[in-house]
Scaffold this motif. Structure first.
Motif, PDB file in Angstrom:
ATOM      1  N   TRP A  49       5.852   0.385  -0.491  1.00  0.00           N
ATOM      2  CA  TRP A  49       5.180   1.654  -0.783  1.00  0.00           C
ATOM      3  C   TRP A  49       4.282   2.133   0.356  1.00  0.00           C
ATOM      4  O   TRP A  49       3.644   3.182   0.234  1.00  0.00           O
ATOM      5  CB  TRP A  49       4.354   1.530  -2.066  1.00  0.00           C
ATOM      6  CG  TRP A  49       5.152   0.991  -3.209  1.00  0.00           C
ATOM      7  CD1 TRP A  49       5.105  -0.263  -3.728  1.00  0.00           C
ATOM      8  CD2 TRP A  49       6.156   1.685  -3.953  1.00  0.00           C
ATOM      9  NE1 TRP A  49       6.006  -0.405  -4.749  1.00  0.00           N
ATOM     10  CE2 TRP A  49       6.672   0.783  -4.912  1.00  0.00           C
ATOM     11  CE3 TRP A  49       6.665   2.983  -3.912  1.00  0.00           C
ATOM     12  CZ2 TRP A  49       7.674   1.137  -5.808  1.00  0.00           C
ATOM     13  CZ3 TRP A  49       7.660   3.342  -4.806  1.00  0.00           C
ATOM     14  CH2 TRP A  49       8.147   2.427  -5.745  1.00  0.00           C
ATOM     15  N   GLN A  50       4.243   1.388   1.453  1.00  0.00           N
ATOM     16  CA  GLN A  50       3.285   1.681   2.523  1.00  0.00           C
ATOM     17  C   GLN A  50       3.431   3.090   3.090  1.00  0.00           C
ATOM     18  O   GLN A  50       2.450   3.699   3.504  1.00  0.00           O
ATOM     19  CB  GLN A  50       3.465   0.665   3.667  1.00  0.00           C
ATOM     20  CG  GLN A  50       3.049  -0.755   3.316  1.00  0.00           C
ATOM     21  CD  GLN A  50       1.546  -0.970   3.364  1.00  0.00           C
ATOM     22  OE1 GLN A  50       0.797  -0.036   3.568  1.00  0.00           O
ATOM     23  NE2 GLN A  50       1.116  -2.204   3.172  1.00  0.00           N
TER      24      GLN A  50
ATOM     25  N   VAL B 153      -1.810   2.844  -1.597  1.00  0.00           N
ATOM     26  CA  VAL B 153      -1.577   1.404  -1.507  1.00  0.00           C
ATOM     27  C   VAL B 153      -2.903   0.681  -1.301  1.00  0.00           C
ATOM     28  O   VAL B 153      -3.669   1.006  -0.398  1.00  0.00           O
ATOM     29  CB  VAL B 153      -0.611   1.090  -0.341  1.00  0.00           C
ATOM     30  CG1 VAL B 153      -0.502  -0.410  -0.127  1.00  0.00           C
ATOM     31  CG2 VAL B 153       0.758   1.689  -0.625  1.00  0.00           C
ATOM     32  N   ARG B 154      -3.148  -0.296  -2.148  1.00  0.00           N
ATOM     33  CA  ARG B 154      -4.351  -1.118  -2.033  1.00  0.00           C
ATOM     34  C   ARG B 154      -3.920  -2.582  -1.939  1.00  0.00           C
ATOM     35  O   ARG B 154      -3.809  -3.290  -2.931  1.00  0.00           O
ATOM     36  CB  ARG B 154      -5.270  -0.903  -3.244  1.00  0.00           C
ATOM     37  CG  ARG B 154      -5.744   0.538  -3.416  1.00  0.00           C
ATOM     38  CD  ARG B 154      -6.687   0.952  -2.299  1.00  0.00           C
ATOM     39  NE  ARG B 154      -7.226   2.294  -2.511  1.00  0.00           N
ATOM     40  CZ  ARG B 154      -6.771   3.389  -1.929  1.00  0.00           C
ATOM     41  NH1 ARG B 154      -5.728   3.294  -1.104  1.00  0.00           N
ATOM     42  NH2 ARG B 154      -7.331   4.558  -2.139  1.00  0.00           N
ATOM     43  N   GLY B 155      -3.631  -3.012  -0.717  1.00  0.00           N
ATOM     44  CA  GLY B 155      -3.188  -4.374  -0.484  1.00  0.00           C
ATOM     45  C   GLY B 155      -4.336  -5.258  -0.038  1.00  0.00           C
ATOM     46  O   GLY B 155      -5.510  -4.936  -0.257  1.00  0.00           O
TER      47      GLY B 155
ATOM     48  N   TYR C  46      -1.991  -1.994  -6.575  1.00  0.00           N
ATOM     49  CA  TYR C  46      -2.822  -3.069  -6.053  1.00  0.00           C
ATOM     50  C   TYR C  46      -1.980  -4.341  -6.000  1.00  0.00           C
ATOM     51  O   TYR C  46      -1.221  -4.623  -6.937  1.00  0.00           O
ATOM     52  CB  TYR C  46      -4.025  -3.326  -6.962  1.00  0.00           C
ATOM     53  CG  TYR C  46      -5.019  -2.191  -7.023  1.00  0.00           C
ATOM     54  CD1 TYR C  46      -6.167  -2.196  -6.236  1.00  0.00           C
ATOM     55  CD2 TYR C  46      -4.815  -1.112  -7.886  1.00  0.00           C
ATOM     56  CE1 TYR C  46      -7.084  -1.160  -6.296  1.00  0.00           C
ATOM     57  CE2 TYR C  46      -5.733  -0.067  -7.954  1.00  0.00           C
ATOM     58  CZ  TYR C  46      -6.863  -0.101  -7.159  1.00  0.00           C
ATOM     59  OH  TYR C  46      -7.766   0.935  -7.226  1.00  0.00           O
TER      60      TYR C  46
ATOM     61  N   VAL D 286       3.079  -4.628  -2.107  1.00  0.00           N
ATOM     62  CA  VAL D 286       2.784  -3.260  -1.649  1.00  0.00           C
ATOM     63  C   VAL D 286       3.666  -2.805  -0.495  1.00  0.00           C
ATOM     64  O   VAL D 286       3.668  -1.613  -0.165  1.00  0.00           O
ATOM     65  CB  VAL D 286       1.300  -3.132  -1.231  1.00  0.00           C
ATOM     66  CG1 VAL D 286       0.385  -3.557  -2.369  1.00  0.00           C
ATOM     67  CG2 VAL D 286       0.990  -3.936   0.033  1.00  0.00           C
TER      68      VAL D 286
END
Length: 456
Positions: free
Chosen positions: A230-231, A238-240, A221, A227
Protein backbone atom coordinates in the motif's frame (compact mmCIF):
# COMPACT_ATOMS: atom_id res chain seq x y z
CA UNK A 1 -6.51 -9.38 34.29
CA UNK A 2 -9.47 -11.13 32.72
CA UNK A 3 -9.44 -14.87 33.32
CA UNK A 4 -9.80 -17.75 30.92
CA UNK A 5 -13.25 -18.53 32.38
CA UNK A 6 -14.62 -15.12 31.32
CA UNK A 7 -14.71 -15.95 27.61
CA UNK A 8 -16.15 -12.95 25.79
CA UNK A 9 -18.08 -13.43 22.53
CA UNK A 10 -17.19 -10.79 19.92
CA UNK A 11 -18.95 -10.68 16.54
CA UNK A 12 -19.16 -8.30 13.57
CA UNK A 13 -21.40 -5.28 14.11
CA UNK A 14 -22.78 -3.75 10.92
CA UNK A 15 -24.99 -0.66 10.71
CA UNK A 16 -26.47 -1.17 14.15
CA UNK A 17 -26.89 -4.95 14.13
CA UNK A 18 -24.66 -7.73 15.43
CA UNK A 19 -24.10 -10.59 12.99
CA UNK A 20 -23.08 -13.92 14.53
CA UNK A 21 -20.35 -15.55 12.46
CA UNK A 22 -19.69 -19.30 12.29
CA UNK A 23 -16.02 -18.64 11.43
CA UNK A 24 -14.57 -18.35 14.94
CA UNK A 25 -11.15 -18.05 16.54
CA UNK A 26 -9.97 -17.80 20.15
CA UNK A 27 -8.00 -14.82 21.44
CA UNK A 28 -5.31 -15.99 23.89
CA UNK A 29 -4.27 -14.07 27.00
CA UNK A 30 -0.68 -13.42 27.95
CA UNK A 31 -0.98 -15.56 31.07
CA UNK A 32 -2.40 -18.57 29.21
CA UNK A 33 -5.94 -19.60 28.38
CA UNK A 34 -8.35 -17.76 26.11
CA UNK A 35 -9.98 -14.36 26.63
CA UNK A 36 -12.45 -14.06 23.78
CA UNK A 37 -14.32 -16.06 21.16
CA UNK A 38 -14.06 -13.99 17.97
CA UNK A 39 -16.51 -14.29 15.11
CA UNK A 40 -14.68 -13.38 11.90
CA UNK A 41 -16.39 -11.75 8.94
CA UNK A 42 -15.85 -13.85 5.78
CA UNK A 43 -15.35 -12.08 2.45
CA UNK A 44 -19.05 -12.30 1.54
CA UNK A 45 -20.12 -10.67 4.81
CA UNK A 46 -17.48 -7.95 4.39
CA UNK A 47 -18.82 -7.25 0.90
CA UNK A 48 -22.36 -7.03 2.26
CA UNK A 49 -21.18 -4.66 5.00
CA UNK A 50 -19.35 -2.51 2.46
CA UNK A 51 -22.47 -2.30 0.28
CA UNK A 52 -24.66 -1.50 3.27
CA UNK A 53 -22.31 1.21 4.49
CA UNK A 54 -21.96 2.73 1.02
CA UNK A 55 -25.71 2.75 0.44
CA UNK A 56 -26.24 4.95 3.50
CA UNK A 57 -23.08 7.07 3.19
CA UNK A 58 -23.91 10.73 2.54
CA UNK A 59 -20.68 12.52 3.50
CA UNK A 60 -22.43 14.53 6.20
CA UNK A 61 -20.52 15.02 9.43
CA UNK A 62 -22.41 14.02 12.59
CA UNK A 63 -23.13 16.56 15.30
CA UNK A 64 -19.68 17.54 16.58
CA UNK A 65 -20.95 17.44 20.15
CA UNK A 66 -21.36 13.68 20.13
CA UNK A 67 -17.60 13.09 19.92
CA UNK A 68 -16.56 14.53 23.31
CA UNK A 69 -19.63 12.85 24.80
CA UNK A 70 -18.51 9.53 23.30
CA UNK A 71 -14.97 10.06 24.61
CA UNK A 72 -16.30 10.51 28.13
CA UNK A 73 -18.44 7.38 27.82
CA UNK A 74 -15.47 5.44 26.50
CA UNK A 75 -13.39 6.47 29.52
CA UNK A 76 -15.91 6.14 32.32
CA UNK A 77 -19.15 4.51 31.15
CA UNK A 78 -20.42 0.95 31.32
CA UNK A 79 -21.05 -0.03 27.70
CA UNK A 80 -22.86 -3.24 26.77
CA UNK A 81 -22.12 -4.56 30.25
CA UNK A 82 -18.41 -3.71 30.09
CA UNK A 83 -17.07 -1.39 32.78
CA UNK A 84 -13.93 0.72 32.27
CA UNK A 85 -12.12 -1.66 34.60
CA UNK A 86 -13.22 -4.70 32.57
CA UNK A 87 -12.06 -3.03 29.38
CA UNK A 88 -8.64 -2.11 30.79
CA UNK A 89 -8.09 -5.60 32.17
CA UNK A 90 -8.99 -7.22 28.85
CA UNK A 91 -6.68 -4.98 26.82
CA UNK A 92 -3.83 -5.58 29.25
CA UNK A 93 -4.35 -9.33 29.26
CA UNK A 94 -4.64 -9.54 25.47
CA UNK A 95 -1.82 -7.18 24.43
CA UNK A 96 0.60 -7.36 27.36
CA UNK A 97 0.45 -3.59 27.94
CA UNK A 98 0.76 -2.65 31.58
CA UNK A 99 -2.31 -1.47 33.47
CA UNK A 100 -0.70 1.98 33.74
CA UNK A 101 -0.12 2.12 29.96
CA UNK A 102 -3.76 1.26 29.26
CA UNK A 103 -4.96 3.95 31.66
CA UNK A 104 -2.72 6.51 29.95
CA UNK A 105 -3.89 5.41 26.50
CA UNK A 106 -7.52 5.98 27.53
CA UNK A 107 -6.62 9.47 28.71
CA UNK A 108 -4.74 10.19 25.47
CA UNK A 109 -7.61 8.88 23.33
CA UNK A 110 -10.08 11.11 25.13
CA UNK A 111 -7.81 14.12 24.68
CA UNK A 112 -7.28 13.49 20.97
CA UNK A 113 -11.01 13.02 20.32
CA UNK A 114 -11.88 16.17 22.26
CA UNK A 115 -9.22 18.09 20.29
CA UNK A 116 -10.55 17.10 16.84
CA UNK A 117 -11.99 20.59 16.17
CA UNK A 118 -8.66 22.21 17.13
CA UNK A 119 -6.70 19.69 15.08
CA UNK A 120 -8.88 20.35 12.05
CA UNK A 121 -8.52 24.12 12.37
CA UNK A 122 -4.75 23.83 12.79
CA UNK A 123 -4.25 21.58 9.77
CA UNK A 124 -6.38 23.50 7.26
CA UNK A 125 -5.58 26.93 5.76
CA UNK A 126 -8.01 29.86 6.04
CA UNK A 127 -11.21 29.45 4.03
CA UNK A 128 -12.48 33.02 3.59
CA UNK A 129 -11.18 35.16 0.71
CA UNK A 130 -13.49 38.16 0.78
CA UNK A 131 -17.24 38.54 0.38
CA UNK A 132 -18.70 35.74 -1.72
CA UNK A 133 -15.46 33.73 -1.99
CA UNK A 134 -14.95 30.64 0.20
CA UNK A 135 -13.19 27.30 0.28
CA UNK A 136 -15.17 24.35 1.65
CA UNK A 137 -13.23 21.32 2.88
CA UNK A 138 -15.19 18.17 2.13
CA UNK A 139 -14.49 14.42 2.36
CA UNK A 140 -12.50 12.98 -0.54
CA UNK A 141 -14.99 10.12 -0.64
CA UNK A 142 -17.81 8.57 1.32
CA UNK A 143 -16.43 5.30 2.73
CA UNK A 144 -13.35 4.90 4.95
CA UNK A 145 -11.68 1.61 5.97
CA UNK A 146 -9.28 1.18 8.89
CA UNK A 147 -7.06 -1.88 9.35
CA UNK A 148 -5.75 -1.59 12.89
CA UNK A 149 -2.81 -3.10 14.73
CA UNK A 150 -2.72 -4.11 18.41
CA UNK A 151 0.44 -2.46 19.71
CA UNK A 152 -1.42 0.48 21.28
CA UNK A 153 -5.04 1.69 21.62
CA UNK A 154 -4.48 5.37 20.70
CA UNK A 155 -4.19 4.94 16.88
CA UNK A 156 -7.91 4.12 16.87
CA UNK A 157 -8.47 7.88 16.89
CA UNK A 158 -7.69 7.77 13.14
CA UNK A 159 -11.04 6.21 12.18
CA UNK A 160 -12.91 8.34 14.72
CA UNK A 161 -11.45 11.37 12.94
CA UNK A 162 -12.79 10.04 9.63
CA UNK A 163 -16.26 9.80 11.19
CA UNK A 164 -15.88 13.34 12.53
CA UNK A 165 -15.39 14.62 8.98
CA UNK A 166 -18.38 12.79 7.53
CA UNK A 167 -17.07 9.44 6.33
CA UNK A 168 -18.86 6.18 6.99
CA UNK A 169 -16.32 3.70 8.33
CA UNK A 170 -15.48 0.00 8.35
CA UNK A 171 -12.98 -1.05 11.04
CA UNK A 172 -10.93 -4.23 11.05
CA UNK A 173 -9.61 -4.50 14.63
CA UNK A 174 -6.11 -5.67 15.49
CA UNK A 175 -5.88 -9.39 16.14
CA UNK A 176 -4.94 -8.90 19.82
CA UNK A 177 -7.08 -5.85 20.55
CA UNK A 178 -10.66 -6.04 19.30
CA UNK A 179 -11.71 -4.47 22.60
CA UNK A 180 -10.70 -0.85 21.92
CA UNK A 181 -12.50 -0.31 18.59
CA UNK A 182 -15.53 -2.28 19.80
CA UNK A 183 -15.81 -0.11 22.93
CA UNK A 184 -15.18 3.09 20.98
CA UNK A 185 -17.96 2.23 18.53
CA UNK A 186 -20.31 1.40 21.41
CA UNK A 187 -19.53 4.78 22.98
CA UNK A 188 -20.13 6.63 19.71
CA UNK A 189 -23.46 4.87 19.14
CA UNK A 190 -24.53 5.57 22.71
CA UNK A 191 -23.65 9.26 22.19
CA UNK A 192 -25.87 9.47 19.11
CA UNK A 193 -23.86 8.34 16.09
CA UNK A 194 -26.28 7.11 13.40
CA UNK A 195 -25.89 3.29 13.34
CA UNK A 196 -25.54 3.22 9.54
CA UNK A 197 -22.29 5.20 9.81
CA UNK A 198 -20.08 2.33 11.00
CA UNK A 199 -19.22 -1.35 10.86
CA UNK A 200 -16.90 -3.37 13.12
CA UNK A 201 -15.44 -6.32 11.21
CA UNK A 202 -13.01 -8.78 12.77
CA UNK A 203 -11.66 -10.60 9.72
CA UNK A 204 -8.63 -12.11 7.98
CA UNK A 205 -5.74 -10.12 6.54
CA UNK A 206 -7.00 -10.94 3.05
CA UNK A 207 -10.44 -9.55 3.82
CA UNK A 208 -8.79 -6.51 5.38
CA UNK A 209 -6.92 -5.97 2.10
CA UNK A 210 -10.26 -6.15 0.29
CA UNK A 211 -11.64 -3.35 2.48
CA UNK A 212 -8.56 -1.19 1.89
CA UNK A 213 -8.88 -1.68 -1.84
CA UNK A 214 -12.60 -0.93 -2.07
CA UNK A 215 -12.92 2.04 0.28
CA UNK A 216 -12.55 5.61 -0.97
CA UNK A 217 -9.96 6.39 1.72
CA UNK A 218 -8.21 3.99 4.09
CA UNK A 219 -5.54 3.63 6.72
CA UNK A 220 -3.43 0.58 7.60
CA UNK A 221 -1.21 -0.05 10.61
CA UNK A 222 1.28 -2.90 10.67
CA UNK A 223 4.75 -4.24 10.02
CA UNK A 224 6.76 -3.95 6.83
CA UNK A 225 5.12 -6.94 5.19
CA UNK A 226 1.59 -5.80 5.98
CA UNK A 227 2.00 -2.25 4.64
CA UNK A 228 4.37 -2.85 1.69
CA UNK A 229 1.70 -3.28 -0.98
CA UNK A 230 0.00 0.00 0.00
CA UNK A 231 3.04 2.29 0.13
CA UNK A 232 2.36 3.98 -3.20
CA UNK A 233 -1.44 3.97 -3.22
CA UNK A 234 -2.68 7.54 -2.79
CA UNK A 235 -5.98 6.53 -1.19
CA UNK A 236 -4.29 4.58 1.65
CA UNK A 237 -2.48 6.20 4.57
CA UNK A 238 0.30 3.82 5.62
CA UNK A 239 1.43 3.61 9.22
CA UNK A 240 4.26 1.08 9.34
CA UNK A 241 7.29 0.73 11.62
CA UNK A 242 8.39 4.13 12.91
CA UNK A 243 12.16 3.64 13.04
CA UNK A 244 12.62 6.64 15.31
CA UNK A 245 16.28 7.59 15.55
CA UNK A 246 18.47 9.95 17.56
CA UNK A 247 21.71 11.62 16.52
CA UNK A 248 23.89 12.01 19.60
CA UNK A 249 26.56 14.59 18.82
CA UNK A 250 27.26 15.85 22.33
CA UNK A 251 28.63 14.55 25.61
CA UNK A 252 26.46 11.91 27.23
CA UNK A 253 25.48 13.42 30.58
CA UNK A 254 22.97 11.86 32.96
CA UNK A 255 20.01 13.89 31.69
CA UNK A 256 20.70 12.78 28.11
CA UNK A 257 20.91 9.13 29.19
CA UNK A 258 17.54 9.49 30.95
CA UNK A 259 16.05 11.16 27.87
CA UNK A 260 17.20 8.42 25.50
CA UNK A 261 16.14 5.65 27.88
CA UNK A 262 12.64 7.10 28.30
CA UNK A 263 12.34 7.64 24.54
CA UNK A 264 13.04 3.93 24.07
CA UNK A 265 11.08 2.45 26.98
CA UNK A 266 7.94 4.53 27.48
CA UNK A 267 4.78 2.40 27.30
CA UNK A 268 7.01 -0.66 27.22
CA UNK A 269 8.51 0.33 23.85
CA UNK A 270 5.23 -0.38 22.03
CA UNK A 271 4.72 3.01 20.35
CA UNK A 272 5.74 3.55 16.73
CA UNK A 273 7.56 6.65 18.01
CA UNK A 274 9.75 4.79 20.52
CA UNK A 275 13.47 5.24 19.90
CA UNK A 276 15.09 2.26 18.17
CA UNK A 277 18.47 3.59 16.95
CA UNK A 278 21.13 5.98 18.22
CA UNK A 279 23.77 7.26 15.79
CA UNK A 280 26.62 8.95 17.62
CA UNK A 281 29.92 10.77 17.22
CA UNK A 282 30.89 9.64 20.74
CA UNK A 283 32.45 6.25 21.56
CA UNK A 284 29.80 3.71 20.63
CA UNK A 285 30.62 1.21 23.37
CA UNK A 286 30.44 3.90 26.05
CA UNK A 287 27.09 5.22 24.82
CA UNK A 288 25.61 1.73 24.52
CA UNK A 289 26.85 0.74 27.98
CA UNK A 290 25.40 3.85 29.65
CA UNK A 291 22.04 3.33 27.97
CA UNK A 292 21.95 -0.38 28.73
CA UNK A 293 22.86 0.20 32.36
CA UNK A 294 20.05 2.72 32.81
CA UNK A 295 17.44 0.52 31.12
CA UNK A 296 18.53 -2.49 33.20
CA UNK A 297 17.07 -0.75 36.26
CA UNK A 298 13.51 -1.19 34.99
CA UNK A 299 11.75 -3.80 37.16
CA UNK A 300 10.56 -7.24 36.08
CA UNK A 301 6.90 -7.14 37.11
CA UNK A 302 3.65 -8.61 35.89
CA UNK A 303 1.51 -6.26 33.79
CA UNK A 304 -1.04 -5.80 36.58
CA UNK A 305 1.45 -4.51 39.17
CA UNK A 306 1.27 -0.76 39.73
CA UNK A 307 4.96 -0.06 39.10
CA UNK A 308 5.16 -2.24 35.97
CA UNK A 309 6.51 -0.48 32.88
CA UNK A 310 7.49 -3.26 30.48
CA UNK A 311 5.42 -5.26 28.00
CA UNK A 312 4.60 -8.91 28.57
CA UNK A 313 3.73 -11.54 25.97
CA UNK A 314 2.17 -14.98 25.73
CA UNK A 315 4.34 -18.05 25.30
CA UNK A 316 4.21 -18.32 21.50
CA UNK A 317 4.89 -14.63 20.89
CA UNK A 318 7.70 -14.70 23.45
CA UNK A 319 9.33 -17.61 21.62
CA UNK A 320 9.24 -15.74 18.30
CA UNK A 321 10.87 -12.71 19.91
CA UNK A 322 13.47 -14.91 21.59
CA UNK A 323 14.46 -16.27 18.18
CA UNK A 324 14.67 -12.77 16.66
CA UNK A 325 16.85 -11.58 19.51
CA UNK A 326 19.18 -14.57 19.20
CA UNK A 327 19.74 -13.83 15.50
CA UNK A 328 20.52 -10.16 16.21
CA UNK A 329 22.90 -11.02 19.06
CA UNK A 330 24.81 -13.27 16.70
CA UNK A 331 25.89 -10.33 14.52
CA UNK A 332 25.92 -7.42 17.00
CA UNK A 333 27.47 -6.66 20.40
CA UNK A 334 25.12 -7.17 23.35
CA UNK A 335 25.53 -4.45 25.98
CA UNK A 336 22.47 -5.30 28.09
CA UNK A 337 24.03 -8.64 29.06
CA UNK A 338 26.72 -6.71 30.94
CA UNK A 339 24.21 -5.15 33.34
CA UNK A 340 21.10 -7.32 33.19
CA UNK A 341 21.75 -10.78 34.58
CA UNK A 342 18.60 -12.35 33.14
CA UNK A 343 17.55 -13.08 29.57
CA UNK A 344 15.65 -10.64 27.37
CA UNK A 345 12.55 -12.86 27.57
CA UNK A 346 11.80 -13.60 31.23
CA UNK A 347 9.09 -16.00 32.46
CA UNK A 348 6.93 -14.49 35.21
CA UNK A 349 4.99 -16.07 38.04
CA UNK A 350 1.59 -15.46 36.40
CA UNK A 351 2.49 -17.41 33.24
CA UNK A 352 3.33 -14.41 31.05
CA UNK A 353 6.76 -13.55 29.63
CA UNK A 354 8.40 -10.20 30.26
CA UNK A 355 10.28 -8.49 27.42
CA UNK A 356 13.27 -6.75 28.99
CA UNK A 357 15.19 -3.89 27.32
CA UNK A 358 17.96 -4.79 24.90
CA UNK A 359 20.77 -2.49 23.73
CA UNK A 360 23.06 -3.71 20.95
CA UNK A 361 25.78 -1.94 19.02
CA UNK A 362 26.89 -2.08 15.39
CA UNK A 363 30.26 -1.19 13.92
CA UNK A 364 28.97 1.03 11.12
CA UNK A 365 26.16 3.47 10.46
CA UNK A 366 24.79 1.57 7.47
CA UNK A 367 24.50 -1.77 9.28
CA UNK A 368 21.18 -3.46 8.31
CA UNK A 369 20.21 -3.73 11.98
CA UNK A 370 20.10 0.06 12.35
CA UNK A 371 16.39 0.79 12.12
CA UNK A 372 15.26 -2.69 13.15
CA UNK A 373 12.21 -2.47 15.38
CA UNK A 374 11.00 -4.95 17.98
CA UNK A 375 7.89 -4.58 20.17
CA UNK A 376 9.77 -3.74 23.39
CA UNK A 377 12.61 -1.35 24.39
CA UNK A 378 15.20 -2.22 21.74
CA UNK A 379 17.99 0.12 20.61
CA UNK A 380 20.93 -0.29 18.23
CA UNK A 381 23.81 2.15 18.77
CA UNK A 382 26.09 2.82 15.80
CA UNK A 383 28.86 5.30 14.88
CA UNK A 384 28.17 8.44 12.85
CA UNK A 385 30.50 11.00 11.30
CA UNK A 386 29.84 14.19 9.41
CA UNK A 387 30.80 12.41 6.20
CA UNK A 388 27.88 10.01 6.73
CA UNK A 389 25.49 12.95 6.49
CA UNK A 390 21.79 12.16 6.41
CA UNK A 391 22.08 8.71 4.80
CA UNK A 392 21.82 6.64 8.00
CA UNK A 393 19.24 9.02 9.46
CA UNK A 394 16.71 8.61 6.67
CA UNK A 395 13.48 6.61 6.89
CA UNK A 396 12.65 7.96 10.35
CA UNK A 397 9.18 8.73 11.63
CA UNK A 398 10.94 10.95 14.19
CA UNK A 399 14.55 12.12 14.12
CA UNK A 400 15.80 13.50 17.44
CA UNK A 401 18.79 15.77 16.91
CA UNK A 402 21.09 16.19 19.89
CA UNK A 403 23.58 18.37 18.05
CA UNK A 404 24.45 21.99 17.30
CA UNK A 405 24.89 21.31 13.57
CA UNK A 406 22.36 23.79 12.20
CA UNK A 407 22.91 22.78 8.61
CA UNK A 408 22.12 19.15 9.46
CA UNK A 409 18.85 20.15 11.13
CA UNK A 410 17.86 22.15 8.06
CA UNK A 411 18.72 19.22 5.78
CA UNK A 412 16.73 16.82 7.98
CA UNK A 413 13.60 18.98 7.65
CA UNK A 414 13.98 18.91 3.85
CA UNK A 415 14.55 15.12 3.75
CA UNK A 416 11.31 13.45 2.47
CA UNK A 417 11.80 10.22 4.42
CA UNK A 418 12.12 12.03 7.78
CA UNK A 419 8.58 12.79 8.92
CA UNK A 420 9.24 14.84 12.07
CA UNK A 421 12.33 16.50 13.55
CA UNK A 422 12.83 17.16 17.26
CA UNK A 423 15.77 19.05 18.76
CA UNK A 424 17.15 18.60 22.24
CA UNK A 425 15.51 16.67 25.05
CA UNK A 426 12.10 16.43 23.36
CA UNK A 427 10.34 13.08 23.59
CA UNK A 428 9.48 11.70 20.12
CA UNK A 429 5.69 11.76 20.57
CA UNK A 430 5.55 15.38 21.80
CA UNK A 431 2.99 17.36 19.79
CA UNK A 432 0.11 19.84 19.86
CA UNK A 433 -2.85 20.04 17.44
CA UNK A 434 -1.45 20.97 14.05
CA UNK A 435 1.90 19.21 14.46
CA UNK A 436 1.64 16.29 12.02
CA UNK A 437 2.37 12.76 13.19
CA UNK A 438 3.08 11.53 9.66
CA UNK A 439 1.94 14.04 7.04
CA UNK A 440 -1.23 16.15 7.26
CA UNK A 441 -3.91 13.56 8.03
CA UNK A 442 -6.79 16.06 7.86
CA UNK A 443 -5.85 16.98 4.30
CA UNK A 444 -5.57 13.28 3.46
CA UNK A 445 -9.22 12.93 4.48
CA UNK A 446 -10.52 16.21 3.05
CA UNK A 447 -10.20 18.15 -0.20
CA UNK A 448 -10.91 21.83 -0.92
CA UNK A 449 -13.75 23.01 -3.12
CA UNK A 450 -14.31 26.57 -4.15
CA UNK A 451 -17.67 28.21 -3.50
CA UNK A 452 -18.31 31.59 -5.14
CA UNK A 453 -21.59 33.39 -4.48
CA UNK A 454 -23.00 36.26 -6.53
CA UNK A 455 -22.70 39.66 -4.92
CA UNK A 456 -26.06 41.00 -3.73
Amino acid sequence: MATATALIPIDPHICGRTVTSSDRTRLPGVTGGDLADIGNAPRLLALAALNDIREHADGRAPDAGLFPAAARLFASGTLEGESPQDYAARVSSATGLTAAAVRLSVKDLVTEIEELPRTTAAELPPTGFGQGFETHWVPRGRVFAAVMASNHPVPNVSWVQALFHGYSVLVKPGSRDPFTPRRLLSALLAAGLPPTKAAFLPCSHRTGDFLLQEADRSIIYGGDRAVAKWQHRDSVAVRGPGRTKALLDQDLDDSTVRHLALSASFDGGTRCTNLSAVLTTRPVEQVADRLAEHLSLLPSLTATEEKATLLVADRSRAQRIREQVAALRFELTDHSARFDTGETVVPLKDGSFLLRPLVLSADRADHPAVGTELPFPFVVVAPWTASDGLRPLRDSLVLNLLTNRTELAEAAVREPSVRKVTRGHVLPWTAVPGIPHDDNYTQFLLEPKGVVAAQQ
